[in-house]
Design an enzyme around this catalytic site. Sequence first.
Site, PDB file in Angstrom:
ATOM      1  N   CYS A 265       0.816  -1.225   0.000  1.00  0.00           N
ATOM      2  CA  CYS A 265       0.000   0.000   0.000  1.00  0.00           C
ATOM      3  C   CYS A 265       0.846   1.270   0.000  1.00  0.00           C
ATOM      4  CB  CYS A 265      -0.989  -0.016   1.163  1.00  0.00           C
ATOM      5  SG  CYS A 265      -0.258   0.179   2.806  1.00  0.00           S
ATOM      6  N   HIS A 313      -2.692   1.429   6.780  1.00  0.00           N
ATOM      7  CA  HIS A 313      -3.029   1.308   5.359  1.00  0.00           C
ATOM      8  C   HIS A 313      -3.196   2.694   4.754  1.00  0.00           C
ATOM      9  CE1 HIS A 313      -4.317  -0.964   1.847  1.00  0.00           C
ATOM     10  NE2 HIS A 313      -5.241  -0.038   1.644  1.00  0.00           N
ATOM     11  N   HIS A 325      -5.819   1.863  -4.375  1.00  0.00           N
ATOM     12  CA  HIS A 325      -4.909   1.350  -3.346  1.00  0.00           C
ATOM     13  C   HIS A 325      -4.483  -0.070  -3.691  1.00  0.00           C
ATOM     14  CE1 HIS A 325      -7.868  -1.082  -0.649  1.00  0.00           C
ATOM     15  NE2 HIS A 325      -8.365  -1.003  -1.849  1.00  0.00           N
TER      16      HIS A 325
END
Length: 350
Positions: A265, A313, A325
Amino acid sequence: MAAHRKPRQRSAGGNTARTAWTIALAGAATATGFDGTGHAEPQLTPAQVKAKVDKLYQEAEAATEKYNGAKEQADAGRQRIRNLQDQAARKTEKLNSAREALGSMAAAQYRDGGLDPALQLALSEDPDRYLDGAEFAERASNRQASSVASVRKQLREIEQLRGAAHVELTSLKSRQAELKRHKKTITGKLDSARDLLTRLTAEEQARLDDRVTRSSTGARDALSSPGSATAQAPNARAAAAVSYAYAKLGSPYVWGATGPNAFDCSGLTQAAYREAGVSLPRTTYAQIDAGRRVSRSELRPGDLVFFYSGISHVGLYIGNGQMIHAPNPSAPVRVAPLDEMPFAGATRVA
């Protein structure tokens, strides 16, 4: 005489009850094992499997960000060690030249008679200790004393560089041990997730995969093209980052990867802004402090959006409540709604 008593007859019913109780206990022990842990786990529904797998992926990603941070520090430590070694090598070369000059000076004086202390310095196995000798200080000429002071300074500088390199090396070894711990945690979580997924039938796995694909495709179709997102970006750098992220849709998730063909990520957001000429830190918990915080209502394409209480994240906002993402090993880089995970904050870096 003591009275003799007849032995009491055991109740057939009581004996049966005790036998049944013993069998029940034995059955329970067999079912649970002696450590109290059941051998047969209850059958999980596909939804329960997905929930557990998602949780494992989140925990693996948190460990991945810690791994990324430790790796970044280890890489920086290696570079510092190389720099210190280079400095020490240059100073050692300069020191050798200075000692040769002292040796030449001493040799000239030796020809005139008498072994000059500078020659002893040049030949000494421990020059620094020799320099501390009172006899040398008394016999050295002013010119020699200046040269010797320079040699002494260089010796100490080299020793300091070697000490600093030793400290860095010790720190590097600690970082390497930390990397191994985080890697073990990550692989353990991912292995557990894979094990859970293998319990689903092929049809159940296909339904879950189809749900992810339809969610990603639908979100992407809602944004007709990257142009609609880049047009709303606050500046050219943010627009360039969004364009890069769009171009990477479908790329696989690989923990620790920063592109160009696979990402985790924070690796995706770092690569997107690197393409735009902006240097971002490696980890989510550092990226959130890399720019100006913005509220959810202020979001513009190109903003970094963060999730979970541990800031584990990150995605790249592209407008209309959507982001691009790199989710986890079960799904490639994709478009997803912000509401897919618990929102933790946002940062504008460009």
